[in-house]
Motif scaffolding. Sequence first.
Motif: not given
Length: 391
Positions: A87-96, A361-373
């Motif tokens: 799955k990680a390989g697929q997501l890498y190909g999608q540039q996620k 795990s994918v849904e969790f990652a996609e819905s999680s925030p990026y780190p703040t500055a």
Amino acid sequence: MAETKVKAAPKASNSTNKSSAPKAAPKGKAATDTVKQPDPVLPPANSEAAAATGAPKATTPAQPEFPKETYLQWYEQMQLMRKFEEKAGQLYGQQKIKGFCHLYIGQEACVAGAVSALTKDDKWITAYRDHAHPLALGTSPNAIMAELFAKATGCSKGKGGSMHIFDKEVNFIGGHGIVGGQVPLGAGIAFAEKYNKTGNLCICYMGDGAVRQGALHEAFNMAMLWKLPVIFVVENNGYAMGTSVQRTSNVTELYTLGEGYDMPSEPVNAMNVEDVHNAVARAAERARAGEGPTFLEFKTYRYKGHSMSDPAKYRTKEELEDYRSRDSIEAVRHTILTHNMATEEDLTAIDEKIKAQVQESVEFAESSPYPTADELYKDVYVQQDYPYIRD
């Protein structure tokens, strides 16, 4: 009382004599590293090299060596590693997933067999091909996938990415990006365990390219001098970044490097999870008895390139398929079914459970925030009020 030295294990029966080894293709032919050259790992099934060396194959044992609970644990762990990384390989190909990404697909037995041979208090450290180890140790797939997405909920707070997975809770002391840099760190962790009289050990993984780093030899010397409780493991998948061992090293049986330090050293058919477990268990017994380190050469094979940017044109499709025919997960599955440890329906249920875990795990990652500055200035120094110059 005088110390008793443990003799190094004898060389494996699949060692290829250099004088009789098959020669590289003559000039004018494709410069690929195939099984026609001295085989980088174990000669594939039914190959000329296999016939010449009598190398072991990852076959189903006539009688299971371990209880069914162990085989089912191995199956679930290895399937989780495999499906997560696919799955990680697929997501890498999608540039996620961006940046570097090094997959472990094909090498799962190297981790699963070691986990079952060690305790939860032992320490683990490896290089940057580091997704599988924490998954097998119990790190949440959510936290690892979020780290691959560079999200704040990742196990390294989104700051490490694929190459720098850490989880103190399961005693995974991280993936490290400097080739061979984790080897002296592994010795240092083992020194701490010995100093504190914990009875625990450190297992330190590295790739076959790392054995040519000077730090390894310094660490080997000190580990033997001080009899540190460390298991050094080289995951020899044959090609380092993309060049075969035969083209980069005069010493092609890598485990023999440990013998120069009188370190117990042996090759292991790491396409066979039982062999991995047994080798690690022997090494752990020596370490806990105060007899010092062991160097294990896990002879394995990765099905993907060095990283996601590597098309792996240095090997043939035939070679790849030959190794796939001895897949460690399929071998465990066959053992389970052959010896009636579980039914096809039971294994399908495990597969569905893992599929759901990975999707979650994918849904969790996609819905999680990026780190703040402000995270830029955290986890850098122990001193909380370190006076950064920000202008």
